[in-house]
Design a protein around this motif. Structure first.
Motif: not given
Length: 183
Positions: A134-147
């Motif tokens: 959070s010290k560097r970016y306002p948004i976190m993004v990630t992904f999760i495999n549906k399996i």
């Protein structure tokens, strides 16, 4: 439990933990409890530590029992999956805010050894990583495999992440999740 940002001295121990839960090497018995899809080398982790300061660990009795990775999109662009994600960052928003390469970062994978699961380690490593990034970016993004339902359940029940898109890549189906890093 001790939470900290990893150093080069931690690489071998992190790689050993990673290997136990990586999809290409995990035991079939353990796969139902979650797995990691991306393979990493010593060089990948060295770069992540030295240039991104984005590898976080949880230790119990001086033994690493969990890690979480987080880095800029430039770091992740070396893998085709992340290059695809970069091209499609703007196809969704996070709580009404546009997502860009400059205002967001990619979180994950995260790995928690089965010996400490259900003890709050996941939540602690997630929150520590979120706080540091959070010290560097306002948004976190990630992904999760549906399996990978265990990862989906953990991330949607125990963190502020919400699903913002569904997508397909390389014949796999994924959830795209995001959250703001601070209130």
């Amino acid at each position: 439990m001790e939470l900290k940002t990893a150093t080069l001295a931690n690489i071998e121990e992190i790689l050993a933990l990673h290997y136990r839960y990586q999809v290409d090497s995990i035991s079939e018995d353990d796969k139902a409890d979650g797995f990691i899809t991306t393979a990493f080398t010593k060089e990948h982790l060295t770069n992540l530590i030295q240039h991104e300061n984005g590898l976080f660990t949880a230790s119990v009795d001086n033994k690493i029992v969990a890690y979480a990775m987080a880095a800029s999109w430039d770091y992740w662009s070396q893998w085709p999956m992340f290059e695809f994600m970069i091209k499609h960052l703007d196809d969704s928003t996070c709580l009404g805010q546009s997502i860009t390469k400059d205002n967001s970062y990619q979180y994950g994978p995260v790995c928690v050894d089965k010996s400490v699961r259900g003890q709050g380690v996941f939540e602690k490593i997630f929150n520590y990583s979120l706080s540091e990034m959070s010290k560097r970016y306002p948004i976190m993004v990630t992904f999760i495999n549906k399996i990978n339902p265990r990862s989906y359940e953990a991330h949607t029940r125990k963190t502020p992440l919400t699903v913002i898109k569904h997508f397909e890549f390389n014949n796999n189906h994924y959830y795209k999740l995001a959250c703001k890093t601070a209130e």
